[in-house]
Design an enzyme around this catalytic site. Structure first.
Site: not given
Length: 143
Positions: A38-40
């Site tokens: 969820a944090d690419p």
């Protein structure tokens, strides 16, 4: 855990290929596996020395239940087929809108999606600029 050798963005001439790999990885994570990183952001992605893409920092992961995965696929298909009534129902099924939402009022608001690529390439708007609450209010004459 293991150490991963590689470089963070920008990746120069290889950037478009790495971005394509990243999109495919994200869709596989989300639609096949039901989980996703969820944090690419570029700081969490590394191009390995052999040209592969490595995700790091798994502090923000999320899970998507099977029915929501099908709803996401349905929304993509409705968008491609320009079925805005179906897309409005998908927005309810995906819980972006409440279950009592007036999908007949929402469907015409989805019409700008038809022009999304044209608008984003010309810099007129980005997807984040689309505010469904405001657009529905404008359609109903309440904002």
């Amino acid at each position: 855990m293991e150490w991963v050798e590689g470089t963070k963005a920008p990746w120069g001439e290889d950037a478009l290929r790495i971005i394509d790999v990243g999109i495919q990885c994200t869709l596989r994570q989300l639609l096949d596996g039901g989980y996703f990183h969820a944090d690419p952001h570029p700081g969490n992605l590394i191009r390995t020395v052999d040209g592969r893409l490595a995700y790091i920092d798994f502090g923000m992961m999320s899970e998507v239940q099977p029915q929501k995965r099908y709803d996401l696929i349905s929304s993509i298909m409705h968008l491609i087929n320009q079925d805005y009534n179906g897309l409005a129902v998908d927005l309810v099924n995906l819980e972006f809108l409440p279950v009592d939402a007036d999908v007949e009022a929402i469907a015409p608001v989805c019409l700008p999606c038809k022009y999304f690529n044209e608008y984003t390439w010309t810099g007129i708007m980005a997807l984040g600029d689309m505010n469904v609450d405001v657009l529905v209010g404008q359609k109903r004459g309440t904002s």
